[in-house]
Design an enzyme around this catalytic site. Structure first.
Site, PDB file in Angstrom:
ATOM      1  N   LYS A 104       0.860  -1.183   0.000  1.00 47.48           N
ATOM      2  CA  LYS A 104       0.000   0.000   0.000  1.00 47.48           C
ATOM      3  C   LYS A 104       0.888   1.221   0.000  1.00 47.48           C
ATOM      4  O   LYS A 104       2.035   1.172   0.470  1.00 47.48           O
ATOM      5  CB  LYS A 104      -0.885   0.029   1.249  1.00 47.48           C
ATOM      6  CG  LYS A 104      -2.098   0.912   1.107  1.00 47.48           C
ATOM      7  CD  LYS A 104      -3.214   0.211   0.341  1.00 47.48           C
ATOM      8  CE  LYS A 104      -4.438   1.078   0.160  1.00 47.48           C
ATOM      9  NZ  LYS A 104      -5.574   0.288  -0.360  1.00 47.48           N
TER      10      LYS A 104
HETATM   11  P1  NAD Z   1     -12.822   7.849  -2.957  1.00 47.07           P
HETATM   12  O1  NAD Z   1     -11.811   8.873  -2.640  1.00 47.07           O
HETATM   13  O2  NAD Z   1     -13.226   7.653  -4.374  1.00 47.07           O
HETATM   14  O3  NAD Z   1     -14.152   8.135  -2.100  1.00 47.07           O
HETATM   15  C1  NAD Z   1     -14.153   8.268  -0.717  1.00 47.07           C
HETATM   16  C2  NAD Z   1     -15.538   8.738  -0.285  1.00 47.07           C
HETATM   17  O4  NAD Z   1     -15.616   8.734   1.134  1.00 47.07           O
HETATM   18  C3  NAD Z   1     -15.855  10.170  -0.734  1.00 47.07           C
HETATM   19  O5  NAD Z   1     -17.212  10.236  -1.130  1.00 47.07           O
HETATM   20  C4  NAD Z   1     -15.648  10.973   0.558  1.00 47.07           C
HETATM   21  O6  NAD Z   1     -16.388  12.176   0.608  1.00 47.07           O
HETATM   22  C5  NAD Z   1     -16.161   9.963   1.561  1.00 47.07           C
HETATM   23  N1  NAD Z   1     -15.765  10.241   2.926  1.00 47.07           N
HETATM   24  C6  NAD Z   1     -14.558  10.636   3.400  1.00 47.07           C
HETATM   25  N2  NAD Z   1     -14.629  10.816   4.727  1.00 47.07           N
HETATM   26  C7  NAD Z   1     -15.897  10.531   5.090  1.00 47.07           C
HETATM   27  C8  NAD Z   1     -16.591  10.529   6.320  1.00 47.07           C
HETATM   28  N3  NAD Z   1     -15.978  10.871   7.446  1.00 47.07           N
HETATM   29  N4  NAD Z   1     -17.912  10.173   6.315  1.00 47.07           N
HETATM   30  C9  NAD Z   1     -18.539   9.836   5.177  1.00 47.07           C
HETATM   31  N5  NAD Z   1     -17.922   9.796   3.981  1.00 47.07           N
HETATM   32  C10 NAD Z   1     -16.625  10.152   3.950  1.00 47.07           C
HETATM   33  O7  NAD Z   1     -12.267   6.480  -2.333  1.00 47.07           O
HETATM   34  P2  NAD Z   1     -12.641   4.983  -2.768  1.00 47.07           P
HETATM   35  O8  NAD Z   1     -11.664   4.549  -3.766  1.00 47.07           O
HETATM   36  O9  NAD Z   1     -14.092   4.893  -3.048  1.00 47.07           O
HETATM   37  O10 NAD Z   1     -12.292   4.198  -1.425  1.00 47.07           O
HETATM   38  C11 NAD Z   1     -13.226   4.093  -0.358  1.00 47.07           C
HETATM   39  C12 NAD Z   1     -12.816   2.938   0.558  1.00 47.07           C
HETATM   40  O11 NAD Z   1     -12.777   1.729  -0.208  1.00 47.07           O
HETATM   41  C13 NAD Z   1     -11.423   3.070   1.176  1.00 47.07           C
HETATM   42  O12 NAD Z   1     -11.448   2.466   2.459  1.00 47.07           O
HETATM   43  C14 NAD Z   1     -10.553   2.253   0.247  1.00 47.07           C
HETATM   44  O13 NAD Z   1      -9.377   1.791   0.874  1.00 47.07           O
HETATM   45  C15 NAD Z   1     -11.505   1.122  -0.068  1.00 47.07           C
HETATM   46  N6  NAD Z   1     -11.176   0.388  -1.293  1.00 47.07           N
HETATM   47  C16 NAD Z   1     -11.074   1.038  -2.498  1.00 47.07           C
HETATM   48  C17 NAD Z   1     -10.790   0.301  -3.640  1.00 47.07           C
HETATM   49  C18 NAD Z   1     -10.759   0.937  -5.016  1.00 47.07           C
HETATM   50  O14 NAD Z   1     -10.645   0.193  -6.000  1.00 47.07           O
HETATM   51  N7  NAD Z   1     -10.873   2.251  -5.144  1.00 47.07           N
HETATM   52  C19 NAD Z   1     -10.583  -1.077  -3.550  1.00 47.07           C
HETATM   53  C20 NAD Z   1     -10.714  -1.707  -2.317  1.00 47.07           C
HETATM   54  C21 NAD Z   1     -11.015  -0.962  -1.206  1.00 47.07           C
END
Ligand code: NAD
Length: 411
Positions: A104
């Site tokens: 990561k």
């Molecule tokens: P992103 O940046 O696209 O979106 C994050 C979202 O979370 C945004 O809408 C933001 O406003 C919201 N957010 C932030 N703080 C918040 C809070 N306190 N309360 C409510 N909403 C809040 O990120 P993403 O890629 O969608 O990732 C989200 C989660 O999924 C993370 O934990 C990431 O590690 C996990 N994840 C992502 C992927 C991927 O392919 N992008 C894969 C596996 C896991």
């Protein structure tokens, strides 16, 4: 906060190691990250000043294949958080059965404070700092919080300047640069497939179920679209600006259009605007935390009022909360299975890059569906065998596979 996240992750790993009867020296070897890199990143800000940031890359384990894991831009990023997330990647790739290890990366920065030009310069500086330890057969970054296809395109381009054309160095690229059809959708879509597997196991259907989703970025918004398309009713969504609730159902496409136009849900007229945390305790069938880690804790778990939790985010549930949820009869589909759709389609993208042969989205979805179905069957069998939760089963499965590969390779 991130120290606690790391301690929580180690606790889940140790619980699984006990069930597997792993010797303590084997466990220590599996828990210890292979390499931790910290780089200073200086960029010229748009106003002429110098911005100094810290970037991290933790390569946790590569017994089963090249290191693999996302890159996050967030003010909370630190060594402990990145280490915990890298460890989760190791077990996740093993649960998904894709031939990668775990890594990561992250930069400690408020992404919203960066102009597109500053974000590009920061990304290129980060690759200047780590280009010699990444590569298609070494370590392959991907998008995570506040990074996207555009950031992956800059990574690809900067890496190319040092090492020549190698699209497999990074996944989650735009399709026009060798990305995969269906990669942007994959994590959220995988969460929906995981939910369907769970419901089928319990003799239930997804259509008509009520869903609340925390986070409306890549994972949350695609999960919302697929849940709605399959006849579930999304009654609550949230992002950093708060929760938006509508018992009759949110118009998910309108919410996506609002975010496209305004960068967040702020001002979204399609639901009652409430404080963000209210979403986690809203009565519903399925709760999908899809934002950050550590959001379900001993302080709010007793108030959670859903039947199922599907962890789109990494590490959203503390062990104390996990125990409270289990007592309440809430079934948790754990992160290292529920959100493995992203890394699975990253694997498809990487293998398409290696072969220079590209699939259509129907094939991507079909193969993803197969991986999610197989993953759930493995989880169910492991949970039955050890009489444990799906979370413990996922760690048992992941740890067992990495341990087996490590033993075969020798020291
Ligand atoms: P992103 O940046 O696209 O979106 C994050 C979202 O979370 C945004 O809408 C933001 O406003 C919201 N957010 C932030 N703080 C918040 C809070 N306190 N309360 C409510 N909403 C809040 O990120 P993403 O890629 O969608 O990732 C989200 C989660 O999924 C993370 O934990 C990431 O590690 C996990 N994840 C992502 C992927 C991927 O392919 N992008 C894969 C596996 C896991």
């Amino acid at each position: 906060m991130s120290e606690k996240f790391l301690a929580n992750t180690l606790q889940y790993v140790e619980r699984a190691a006990k069930l597997l009867d792993l010797p303590s020296d084997d466990l220590l070897q599996l828990q210890t990250p292979h390499r931790e890199v910290r780089v200073e990143l200086n960029i010229r800000r748009d106003d002429g000043s110098i911005g100094t940031f810290i970037g991290f890359r933790v390569q946790h384990d590569d017994a089963r294949g090249p290191f693999k894991g996302g890159l996050r831009y967030h003010p909370h990023v630190d060594a402990a958080e990145v280490t915990a997330l890298a460890s989760l990647m190791t077990w996740k790739t093993a649960v998904a059965g894709v031939p990668f290890g775990g890594a990561k990366g992250g930069v400690q920065v408020d992404a919203a404070s960066l102009s597109p030009g500053e974000k590009q310069r920061l990304t290129r500086r980060f690759i200047d700092g780590i280009h010699d330890i990444i590569g298609a057969t070494k370590d392959i970054p991907a998008p995570d919080v506040n990074t996207n296809g555009q950031v992956m395109a800059w990574i690809f381009d900067q890496y190319t300047k040092y090492h020549g054309y190698e699209p497999g160095v990074v996944t989650g690229k735009p399709v026009s640069l060798g990305g995969s059809e269906g990669r942007a959708q994959a994590t959220g879509r995988g969460c929906v497939y995981a939910t369907e597997e769970l419901l089928a196991d319990r003799g239930e259907a997804l259509a008509g179920k009520t869903v609340c989703i925390q986070g409306f970025g890549n994972v949350g918004s695609w999960a919302a679209r697929d849940f709605a398309a399959k006849g579930a009713r999304v009654i609550g969504i949230s992002d950093i600006t708060g929760a938006y609730i509508a018992d009759e159902g949110i118009d998910v496409n309108a919410a996506v259009a609002h975010v496209t136009a305004h960068q967040s849900l702020e001002g979204f007229p399609g639901g009652e605007h409430l404080p963000g945390d209210t979403l986690l305790t809203k009565p519903c069938d399925i709760l999908v935390p899809a934002a950050l880690s550590g959001v379900l804790t001993k302080d709010n778990a007793a108030e959670v009022a859903c039947r199922y939790i599907v962890e789109g985010a990494n590490g959203p549930t503390d062990p104390e909360a996990d125990a409270i949820l289990a007592k309440k009869g809430i079934v948790v589909v754990p992160d290292i299975y529920a959100n493995c759709g992203g890394v699975t389609v990253s694997y498809f993208e990487w293998s398409q890059n290696m072969q220079h042969f590209y699939w259509d989205e129907a094939r991507v979805n079909q193969e993803l569906r197969r991986v999610m179905a197989r993953g759930f069957a493995d989880l169910r069998a492991t949970a039955n065998k050890h009489r444990c939760s799906l979370r413990t089963a996922a760690f048992v499965l992941g740890l067992g596979r990495v341990h087996g590969a490590t033993k075969l390779r020798g020291l």
